[in-house]
Design an enzyme around this catalytic site. Structure first.
Site, PDB file in Angstrom:
ATOM      1  N   HIS A 215       0.872  -1.098  -0.125  1.00  0.00           N
ATOM      2  CA  HIS A 215      -0.084   0.034  -0.056  1.00  0.00           C
ATOM      3  C   HIS A 215       0.845   1.215   0.140  1.00  0.00           C
ATOM      4  O   HIS A 215       0.536   2.331  -0.680  1.00  0.00           O
ATOM      5  CB  HIS A 215      -0.928   0.207   1.129  1.00  0.00           C
ATOM      6  CG  HIS A 215      -2.222   0.945   0.988  1.00  0.00           C
ATOM      7  ND1 HIS A 215      -3.414   0.646   0.035  1.00  0.00           N
ATOM      8  CD2 HIS A 215      -2.224   2.220   0.952  1.00  0.00           C
ATOM      9  CE1 HIS A 215      -4.058   1.634   0.037  1.00  0.00           C
ATOM     10  NE2 HIS A 215      -3.664   2.540   0.597  1.00  0.00           N
ATOM     11  N   TYR A 219       1.432   5.449  -2.371  1.00  0.00           N
ATOM     12  CA  TYR A 219       1.915   6.917  -1.834  1.00  0.00           C
ATOM     13  C   TYR A 219       3.012   7.409  -2.551  1.00  0.00           C
ATOM     14  O   TYR A 219       3.421   8.509  -2.974  1.00  0.00           O
ATOM     15  CB  TYR A 219       1.718   6.962  -0.466  1.00  0.00           C
ATOM     16  CG  TYR A 219       0.440   6.859   0.129  1.00  0.00           C
ATOM     17  CD1 TYR A 219      -0.350   7.890  -0.006  1.00  0.00           C
ATOM     18  CD2 TYR A 219       0.180   5.477   0.536  1.00  0.00           C
ATOM     19  CE1 TYR A 219      -1.673   7.342   0.460  1.00  0.00           C
ATOM     20  CE2 TYR A 219      -1.038   5.188   0.969  1.00  0.00           C
ATOM     21  CZ  TYR A 219      -2.042   6.064   1.169  1.00  0.00           C
ATOM     22  OH  TYR A 219      -3.419   5.762   1.474  1.00  0.00           O
ATOM     23  N   HIS A 366     -11.334   0.527  -7.265  1.00  0.00           N
ATOM     24  CA  HIS A 366     -10.801   1.418  -6.452  1.00  0.00           C
ATOM     25  C   HIS A 366      -9.194   1.876  -6.746  1.00  0.00           C
ATOM     26  O   HIS A 366      -9.124   3.086  -6.954  1.00  0.00           O
ATOM     27  CB  HIS A 366     -10.831   0.872  -5.139  1.00  0.00           C
ATOM     28  CG  HIS A 366      -9.787   1.639  -4.104  1.00  0.00           C
ATOM     29  ND1 HIS A 366     -10.137   2.860  -3.683  1.00  0.00           N
ATOM     30  CD2 HIS A 366      -8.826   1.222  -3.567  1.00  0.00           C
ATOM     31  CE1 HIS A 366      -9.025   3.164  -2.873  1.00  0.00           C
ATOM     32  NE2 HIS A 366      -8.272   2.063  -2.746  1.00  0.00           N
ATOM     33  N   PHE A 367      -8.358   0.891  -7.014  1.00  0.00           N
ATOM     34  CA  PHE A 367      -6.972   1.267  -7.266  1.00  0.00           C
ATOM     35  C   PHE A 367      -6.964   1.941  -8.803  1.00  0.00           C
ATOM     36  O   PHE A 367      -5.861   2.582  -8.825  1.00  0.00           O
ATOM     37  CB  PHE A 367      -6.095   0.189  -6.923  1.00  0.00           C
ATOM     38  CG  PHE A 367      -6.230  -1.028  -7.779  1.00  0.00           C
ATOM     39  CD1 PHE A 367      -5.606  -1.150  -9.196  1.00  0.00           C
ATOM     40  CD2 PHE A 367      -6.510  -2.395  -7.236  1.00  0.00           C
ATOM     41  CE1 PHE A 367      -5.293  -2.235  -9.793  1.00  0.00           C
ATOM     42  CE2 PHE A 367      -6.654  -3.527  -8.007  1.00  0.00           C
ATOM     43  CZ  PHE A 367      -5.784  -3.364  -9.240  1.00  0.00           C
ATOM     44  N   HIS A 368      -7.694   1.488  -9.740  1.00  0.00           N
ATOM     45  CA  HIS A 368      -7.571   2.190 -11.034  1.00  0.00           C
ATOM     46  C   HIS A 368      -7.807   3.547 -10.964  1.00  0.00           C
ATOM     47  O   HIS A 368      -7.388   4.152 -11.527  1.00  0.00           O
ATOM     48  CB  HIS A 368      -8.360   1.286 -12.138  1.00  0.00           C
ATOM     49  CG  HIS A 368      -7.675   0.117 -12.661  1.00  0.00           C
ATOM     50  ND1 HIS A 368      -7.814  -1.054 -11.912  1.00  0.00           N
ATOM     51  CD2 HIS A 368      -6.915  -0.125 -13.807  1.00  0.00           C
ATOM     52  CE1 HIS A 368      -6.727  -2.120 -12.593  1.00  0.00           C
ATOM     53  NE2 HIS A 368      -6.669  -1.362 -13.806  1.00  0.00           N
ATOM     54  N   ARG A 429     -12.565 -10.748  -8.699  1.00  0.00           N
ATOM     55  CA  ARG A 429     -11.439 -10.167  -9.472  1.00  0.00           C
ATOM     56  C   ARG A 429     -10.616 -11.477  -9.936  1.00  0.00           C
ATOM     57  O   ARG A 429     -10.764 -12.594  -9.421  1.00  0.00           O
ATOM     58  CB  ARG A 429     -10.686  -9.034  -8.916  1.00  0.00           C
ATOM     59  CG  ARG A 429     -10.031  -9.436  -7.394  1.00  0.00           C
ATOM     60  CD  ARG A 429      -9.530  -8.602  -6.759  1.00  0.00           C
ATOM     61  NE  ARG A 429      -8.564  -7.746  -7.192  1.00  0.00           N
ATOM     62  CZ  ARG A 429      -7.355  -7.454  -6.445  1.00  0.00           C
ATOM     63  NH1 ARG A 429      -7.484  -7.543  -5.057  1.00  0.00           N
ATOM     64  NH2 ARG A 429      -6.426  -6.934  -7.177  1.00  0.00           N
ATOM     65  N   ARG A 430      -9.686 -11.221 -11.156  1.00  0.00           N
ATOM     66  CA  ARG A 430      -8.790 -12.130 -11.273  1.00  0.00           C
ATOM     67  C   ARG A 430      -9.477 -13.311 -12.084  1.00  0.00           C
ATOM     68  O   ARG A 430      -8.609 -14.351 -12.092  1.00  0.00           O
ATOM     69  CB  ARG A 430      -7.800 -12.515  -9.959  1.00  0.00           C
ATOM     70  CG  ARG A 430      -6.966 -11.532  -9.166  1.00  0.00           C
ATOM     71  CD  ARG A 430      -6.124 -12.050  -8.326  1.00  0.00           C
ATOM     72  NE  ARG A 430      -5.682 -10.973  -7.306  1.00  0.00           N
ATOM     73  CZ  ARG A 430      -6.233 -11.065  -6.256  1.00  0.00           C
ATOM     74  NH1 ARG A 430      -7.135 -11.711  -5.856  1.00  0.00           N
ATOM     75  NH2 ARG A 430      -6.038 -10.348  -5.427  1.00  0.00           N
TER      76      ARG A 430
END
Length: 540
Positions: A215, A219, A366-368, A429-430
């Site tokens: 994670h 950042y 979310h992460f995209h 997912r995946r």
């Protein structure tokens, strides 16, 4: 003074070139797992593509952008030649060689382990060796950033380190430390198996080490975008930065609280105790503080610019902002996507709510939305802002830039919002394919098709981005004005030592990481018989 233009251009071209190829792989993945395409006869090809896409987008692309932008910041903000330019080229070479070394076994189907490695799956050793070379090349950059700031401070005693350089070094230190987790996992757990020295691996311990990186790396991706918020955006829209000190505090908070939070990705893993999961969840919530500080500071900076342009009223100033400027558009779009993505992250960090969307398409959305949306659109803005100073040629296609940014924003919304929705419905997912004839998931088909359309819009946007840069290279030579970063509304003549040095905060970052990871790692290392047989990918 800008002597490292070729160095920065090399990083940017390799970064965006690899990004373009990885983007095409991502769109292909969405298409072949949608109802628009029959089931893939060999699903391993899908996972091969996902591994290549994730490795390039997660390690190669953002690292090259951060390194290239970091070298530009060093010379432009410190107004002196880069110390160690030959070492910088060595770092670039290691990263380029590492990227190729990793991609060859992936393309051959020998390392379809995704960019998170997923032990006990183990791929070809050259994949991991390539990733290690990428990290080592980036550590050369980390060292050079620290050295250049130290040299400048020695030559300018008592002067505040320019904000752009201070933030740049904070990002470098964050990356240097967060990469240690994945490096330890590869060197001491995965590579011995991949090289045939052992046949078992402690998958639980490996996942904890990777959570060290998993994670905080977000950042590291985010820092260049935040540097652009603070040091490019106010100047680009004709204003001033609201507060230099608040900006420094934001980067310090990112450095300190974004490291010890990765175990919130392991909520479903039984080998980590609930107590440390709670601690990491709390630290994840703390990351919202520098984000909220940034939103306030940048919105205040935007209002300053608007008032200087004649903006009036409590909300009328918004209309007076220079919406025709690419950096203005990019930052506004980035903030919108950061808001939606951050709201989704609050769900992920909650132990109770995460259980409803764990390992679903919600996570992908979310992460995209955070990385490919809020972060990458600012990478475009950085390139547009620096390109004339790197090439000596103007980027005259302003309308094309605006179209490109609009398409990226719209495409990202169309791509990720359906992913969030089907994730709530439980779509995992995946997966290489789904049986949309099954009544249980048939209603989700239309939303998967929408995501394919969103991906296609992103591909068009990326094509326009390359057209803008290439047309810029072919345009007439110009002599751009001296590059400058944003100035704060109140001139900064001195800052407290704590806001002008990174040592204290690096020590606190390391201390918190050891406190938050030390016991879980020591406990797992001390447990007997926790290893399981490795599953070799690509073995016949």
């Amino acid at each position: 003074m800008f002597n490292s233009k070729r160095l920065v251009l090399a990083h940017f071209w390799l970064a965006f070139g690899s990004f373009g190829l990885a983007l095409l792989l991502g769109e292909w993945q969405m298409y072949i797992r949608s109802p628009l395409h029959a089931w893939l006869q060999n699903p391993e090809i899908y996972y091969r593509s996902v591994t290549a896409h994730g490795t390039v987008m997660g390690y190669v692309f953002p690292t090259l952008v951060a390194m290239g932008f970091g070298y530009a910041i060093t010379e432009l903000s410190l107004n002196k030649p880069l110390v160690g330019r030959r070492w910088a080229w060595l770092g670039f070479g290691l990263l380029a060689v590492g990227a190729v070394t990793a991609m060859v076994p992936v393309s051959m189907g020998l390392a379809s382990v995704l960019y998170t490695f997923y032990p006990p799956m183990v791929g070809n050793p050259f994949y991991y060796i390539g990733v290690v070379l990428v990290v080592v090349g980036s550590w050369v950059w980390v060292a050079l950033m620290l050295i250049n700031m130290r040299v400048w401070k020695r030559e300018n005693p008592g002067r505040p380190v320019p904000l752009a350089m201070f933030a740049n070094v904070a990002g470098a230190c964050l990356w240097g430390w967060t990469a240690v987790g994945a490096a330890v996992e590869i060197l001491f757990q995965i590579l011995p198996v991949a090289l045939g020295f052992t046949s078992t691996i402690d998958a639980g311990l490996a996942r904890v080490f990777f959570s060290w990186t998993l994670h905080a790396i977000v950042y590291f991706w985010l820092v260049p975008a935040y540097i652009a918020y603070y040091t490019i955006f106010p100047r680009a829209i004709g204003g001033r930065l609201y507060s230099d000190s608040m900006a420094r505090i934001s980067f310090i908070l990112f450095l300190v609280v974004s490291m010890p939070i990765g175990i919130h990705h392991l909520f479903a893993d039984p080998q980590v105790g609930a107590g440390f999961k709670f601690v990491h969840s709390v630290f994840t919530a703390l990351v919202t503080i520098p984000t909220l500080l940034t939103i306030f500071t940048i919105c205040a900076s935007a209002e300053i610019a608007s008032r200087l342009r004649g903006g009036r009223g409590p909300f009328g100033w918004v209309k007076a902002l220079p919406w025709d400027r690419p950096v203005m558009l990019a930052t506004a779009f980035s903030f919108v996507m950061l808001g939606f993505g951050g709201a989704g992250g609050i769900i992920n960090m909650s132990y109770q709510m995460d259980s409803t969307i764990h390992n679903t398409q919600w996570i992908t959305g979310h992460f995209h939305l955070i990385f490919a949306g809020a972060i990458v659109i600012m990478y475009f803005a950085i390139a547009y802002d620096l390109w004339p100073h790197l090439t000596g040629r103007a980027l005259a296609s302003v309308r094309l830039m605006r179209a490109q940014l609009w398409l990226w924003f719209v495409g990202m919304i169309v791509l990720t919002f359906p992913w969030h929705y089907v994730g709530i419905l439980g779509m995992p997912r995946r997966m290489a394919y789904f049986d949309y004839s099954d009544p249980a998931i048939a209603p989700e088909a239309i939303y998967v098709v929408l995501s394919v359309i969103g991906g296609a819009i992103l591909v068009v946007s990326a094509i326009l981005f390359f057209i803008v840069l290439i047309r810029g290279h072919l345009s007439a030579k110009v002599t751009p004005a001296v590059y400058r970063f944003s100035s704060p509304i109140h001139e900064v003549k001195s800052v407290p030592v704590a806001l002008n040095s990174i040592s204290l905060w690096v020590a606190l970052m390391i201390g918190l990481t050891v406190a938050n990871y030390g016991y879980p790692i020591a406990q797992l290392v001390g447990l007997p018989e926790t290893s399981v047989p490795a599953i070799r990918i690509g073995a016949q």
